[in-house]
Scaffold this motif. Structure first.
Motif, PDB file in Angstrom:
ATOM      1  N   MET A 144      -4.580  -1.055  -8.901  1.00  0.00           N
ATOM      2  CA  MET A 144      -5.402  -0.453  -7.849  1.00  0.00           C
ATOM      3  C   MET A 144      -4.663  -0.465  -6.516  1.00  0.00           C
ATOM      4  O   MET A 144      -4.198  -1.505  -6.069  1.00  0.00           O
ATOM      5  CB  MET A 144      -6.735  -1.204  -7.718  1.00  0.00           C
ATOM      6  CG  MET A 144      -7.749  -0.458  -6.887  1.00  0.00           C
ATOM      7  SD  MET A 144      -9.462  -1.013  -7.153  1.00  0.00           S
ATOM      8  CE  MET A 144      -9.402  -2.692  -6.640  1.00  0.00           C
ATOM      9  N   GLY A 145      -4.570   0.708  -5.902  1.00  0.00           N
ATOM     10  CA  GLY A 145      -4.007   0.814  -4.567  1.00  0.00           C
ATOM     11  C   GLY A 145      -5.105   0.578  -3.548  1.00  0.00           C
ATOM     12  O   GLY A 145      -6.057  -0.164  -3.800  1.00  0.00           O
ATOM     13  N   VAL A 146      -4.985   1.219  -2.406  1.00  0.00           N
ATOM     14  CA  VAL A 146      -6.038   1.141  -1.394  1.00  0.00           C
ATOM     15  C   VAL A 146      -7.106   2.141  -1.810  1.00  0.00           C
ATOM     16  O   VAL A 146      -6.900   3.337  -1.733  1.00  0.00           O
ATOM     17  CB  VAL A 146      -5.487   1.484   0.008  1.00  0.00           C
ATOM     18  CG1 VAL A 146      -6.598   1.468   1.041  1.00  0.00           C
ATOM     19  CG2 VAL A 146      -4.374   0.517   0.380  1.00  0.00           C
TER      20      VAL A 146
ATOM     21  N   TRP B 170      -3.538  10.218  -0.973  1.00  0.00           N
ATOM     22  CA  TRP B 170      -2.219   9.682  -1.306  1.00  0.00           C
ATOM     23  C   TRP B 170      -2.211   8.158  -1.341  1.00  0.00           C
ATOM     24  O   TRP B 170      -1.548   7.554  -2.160  1.00  0.00           O
ATOM     25  CB  TRP B 170      -1.148  10.201  -0.340  1.00  0.00           C
ATOM     26  CG  TRP B 170      -1.334   9.730   1.082  1.00  0.00           C
ATOM     27  CD1 TRP B 170      -2.032  10.334   2.072  1.00  0.00           C
ATOM     28  CD2 TRP B 170      -0.829   8.510   1.645  1.00  0.00           C
ATOM     29  NE1 TRP B 170      -1.995   9.587   3.221  1.00  0.00           N
ATOM     30  CE2 TRP B 170      -1.255   8.459   2.991  1.00  0.00           C
ATOM     31  CE3 TRP B 170      -0.060   7.453   1.155  1.00  0.00           C
ATOM     32  CZ2 TRP B 170      -0.946   7.399   3.824  1.00  0.00           C
ATOM     33  CZ3 TRP B 170       0.256   6.403   1.995  1.00  0.00           C
ATOM     34  CH2 TRP B 170      -0.185   6.389   3.323  1.00  0.00           C
ATOM     35  N   TYR B 171      -2.950   7.531  -0.468  1.00  0.00           N
ATOM     36  CA  TYR B 171      -2.940   6.073  -0.387  1.00  0.00           C
ATOM     37  C   TYR B 171      -3.735   5.405  -1.513  1.00  0.00           C
ATOM     38  O   TYR B 171      -3.686   4.196  -1.682  1.00  0.00           O
ATOM     39  CB  TYR B 171      -3.442   5.585   0.976  1.00  0.00           C
ATOM     40  CG  TYR B 171      -4.782   6.137   1.396  1.00  0.00           C
ATOM     41  CD1 TYR B 171      -5.971   5.583   0.942  1.00  0.00           C
ATOM     42  CD2 TYR B 171      -4.849   7.225   2.261  1.00  0.00           C
ATOM     43  CE1 TYR B 171      -7.202   6.097   1.323  1.00  0.00           C
ATOM     44  CE2 TYR B 171      -6.071   7.742   2.661  1.00  0.00           C
ATOM     45  CZ  TYR B 171      -7.238   7.174   2.182  1.00  0.00           C
ATOM     46  OH  TYR B 171      -8.451   7.688   2.569  1.00  0.00           O
ATOM     47  N   GLU B 172      -4.467   6.195  -2.308  1.00  0.00           N
ATOM     48  CA  GLU B 172      -5.207   5.645  -3.447  1.00  0.00           C
ATOM     49  C   GLU B 172      -4.361   5.615  -4.726  1.00  0.00           C
ATOM     50  O   GLU B 172      -4.775   5.041  -5.720  1.00  0.00           O
ATOM     51  CB  GLU B 172      -6.469   6.464  -3.706  1.00  0.00           C
ATOM     52  CG  GLU B 172      -7.490   6.370  -2.602  1.00  0.00           C
ATOM     53  CD  GLU B 172      -8.710   7.217  -2.885  1.00  0.00           C
ATOM     54  OE1 GLU B 172      -9.744   6.624  -3.241  1.00  0.00           O
ATOM     55  OE2 GLU B 172      -8.620   8.454  -2.774  1.00  0.00           O
ATOM     56  N   LEU B 173      -3.185   6.237  -4.681  1.00  0.00           N
ATOM     57  CA  LEU B 173      -2.324   6.313  -5.859  1.00  0.00           C
ATOM     58  C   LEU B 173      -1.499   5.046  -6.010  1.00  0.00           C
ATOM     59  O   LEU B 173      -1.119   4.417  -5.025  1.00  0.00           O
ATOM     60  CB  LEU B 173      -1.384   7.521  -5.747  1.00  0.00           C
ATOM     61  CG  LEU B 173      -2.068   8.883  -5.720  1.00  0.00           C
ATOM     62  CD1 LEU B 173      -1.071   9.959  -5.362  1.00  0.00           C
ATOM     63  CD2 LEU B 173      -2.723   9.173  -7.055  1.00  0.00           C
ATOM     64  N   LYS B 174      -1.220   4.692  -7.241  1.00  0.00           N
ATOM     65  CA  LYS B 174      -0.378   3.537  -7.516  1.00  0.00           C
ATOM     66  C   LYS B 174       0.202   3.692  -8.905  1.00  0.00           C
ATOM     67  O   LYS B 174      -0.404   4.328  -9.769  1.00  0.00           O
ATOM     68  CB  LYS B 174      -1.184   2.251  -7.416  1.00  0.00           C
ATOM     69  CG  LYS B 174      -0.322   1.018  -7.434  1.00  0.00           C
ATOM     70  CD  LYS B 174      -1.106  -0.215  -7.063  1.00  0.00           C
ATOM     71  CE  LYS B 174      -0.167  -1.410  -7.069  1.00  0.00           C
ATOM     72  NZ  LYS B 174      -0.836  -2.620  -6.712  1.00  0.00           N
TER      73      LYS B 174
ATOM     74  N   TRP C 251       0.563   1.378 -11.187  1.00  0.00           N
ATOM     75  CA  TRP C 251      -0.249   0.652 -12.160  1.00  0.00           C
ATOM     76  C   TRP C 251      -1.166  -0.278 -11.394  1.00  0.00           C
ATOM     77  O   TRP C 251      -0.744  -1.029 -10.529  1.00  0.00           O
ATOM     78  CB  TRP C 251       0.629  -0.154 -13.087  1.00  0.00           C
ATOM     79  CG  TRP C 251      -0.040  -0.764 -14.284  1.00  0.00           C
ATOM     80  CD1 TRP C 251      -1.331  -0.627 -14.682  1.00  0.00           C
ATOM     81  CD2 TRP C 251       0.574  -1.617 -15.238  1.00  0.00           C
ATOM     82  NE1 TRP C 251      -1.562  -1.330 -15.836  1.00  0.00           N
ATOM     83  CE2 TRP C 251      -0.398  -1.960 -16.201  1.00  0.00           C
ATOM     84  CE3 TRP C 251       1.849  -2.119 -15.393  1.00  0.00           C
ATOM     85  CZ2 TRP C 251      -0.133  -2.775 -17.291  1.00  0.00           C
ATOM     86  CZ3 TRP C 251       2.110  -2.936 -16.483  1.00  0.00           C
ATOM     87  CH2 TRP C 251       1.132  -3.260 -17.426  1.00  0.00           C
TER      88      TRP C 251
ATOM     89  N   TRP D 137      -8.456   2.222 -10.492  1.00  0.00           N
ATOM     90  CA  TRP D 137      -7.487   1.412 -11.218  1.00  0.00           C
ATOM     91  C   TRP D 137      -6.723   2.360 -12.142  1.00  0.00           C
ATOM     92  O   TRP D 137      -7.293   2.960 -13.045  1.00  0.00           O
ATOM     93  CB  TRP D 137      -8.170   0.324 -12.056  1.00  0.00           C
ATOM     94  CG  TRP D 137      -7.177  -0.498 -12.813  1.00  0.00           C
ATOM     95  CD1 TRP D 137      -6.558  -0.171 -13.993  1.00  0.00           C
ATOM     96  CD2 TRP D 137      -6.660  -1.772 -12.443  1.00  0.00           C
ATOM     97  NE1 TRP D 137      -5.702  -1.154 -14.376  1.00  0.00           N
ATOM     98  CE2 TRP D 137      -5.737  -2.168 -13.440  1.00  0.00           C
ATOM     99  CE3 TRP D 137      -6.891  -2.639 -11.366  1.00  0.00           C
ATOM    100  CZ2 TRP D 137      -5.053  -3.357 -13.390  1.00  0.00           C
ATOM    101  CZ3 TRP D 137      -6.203  -3.838 -11.334  1.00  0.00           C
ATOM    102  CH2 TRP D 137      -5.301  -4.193 -12.332  1.00  0.00           C
ATOM    103  N   TRP D 138      -5.424   2.518 -11.886  1.00  0.00           N
ATOM    104  CA  TRP D 138      -4.584   3.466 -12.626  1.00  0.00           C
ATOM    105  C   TRP D 138      -3.923   2.808 -13.834  1.00  0.00           C
ATOM    106  O   TRP D 138      -3.527   1.651 -13.761  1.00  0.00           O
ATOM    107  CB  TRP D 138      -3.498   4.023 -11.719  1.00  0.00           C
ATOM    108  CG  TRP D 138      -4.040   4.792 -10.561  1.00  0.00           C
ATOM    109  CD1 TRP D 138      -4.204   4.341  -9.286  1.00  0.00           C
ATOM    110  CD2 TRP D 138      -4.517   6.131 -10.582  1.00  0.00           C
ATOM    111  NE1 TRP D 138      -4.745   5.331  -8.508  1.00  0.00           N
ATOM    112  CE2 TRP D 138      -4.949   6.444  -9.265  1.00  0.00           C
ATOM    113  CE3 TRP D 138      -4.620   7.110 -11.565  1.00  0.00           C
ATOM    114  CZ2 TRP D 138      -5.480   7.684  -8.927  1.00  0.00           C
ATOM    115  CZ3 TRP D 138      -5.144   8.352 -11.222  1.00  0.00           C
ATOM    116  CH2 TRP D 138      -5.567   8.633  -9.923  1.00  0.00           C
TER     117      TRP D 138
END
Length: 146
Positions: free
Chosen positions: A76-78, A68-72, A74, A82-83
């Motif tokens: 890059m999250g944690v 969940w913490y890798e989602l963003k 637009w 890169w979304w």
């Protein structure tokens, strides 16, 4: 100057030959030569084109063990993904709609590019159709694919 890993440079023949994509939606296109992630770069919303020869694998986010913490929405999250630009948790389809984690992980793909640390990620409108087209092309370009 050479292209970075995962970037396509069109040759003279490729510029004149246009083939319809095997799969395409507002966020992703699967062509015979490359995977195109639309709405990728900030702030221009331009696409990233990744040739099949530069791709190790493409997986749904749930199969790539995305947390969940890798989602963003637009960028890059944690994490190392890169979304492309798309609201993943909340959308407005005739009214506000909150998506559950299972739905988010089932409708986003992650790409592992050879030699690259950051993995591109994209929402996909029809995950089964997109993954079927991707599977055909990964199999053709990678005899040893997973």
């Amino acid at each position: 100057m050479s292209a970075e890993p995962g970037y396509a440079r069109l040759g003279e023949d490729e510029q004149t030959t246009v083939q319809p994509p095997l799969y395409e939606d507002r966020y992703l296109a699967v062509t015979r030569t490359a995977l195109i992630i639309k709405r990728f770069y900030f702030p221009t919303l331009s696409a990233r084109t990744i040739p099949w020869t530069a791709i190790e694998w493409v997986r749904l986010a749930r199969d790539a063990d995305v947390k969940w913490y890798e989602l963003k929405m637009w960028g890059m999250g944690v994490g190392t993904i890169w979304w492309n630009c798309r609201a993943r948790a909340l959308t407005w389809d005739g009214g506000p709609r909150l998506h559950g984690m299972g739905e988010i992980l089932a409708t986003n793909v992650v790409v592992k590019v050879k030699g690259a640390w950051i993995r591109p990620g994209s929402f996909v409108e029809q995950p089964e159709a997109a993954m079927a087209a991707i599977g055909q092309l990964i199999y053709r370009s990678h005899a040893h694919s997973e």
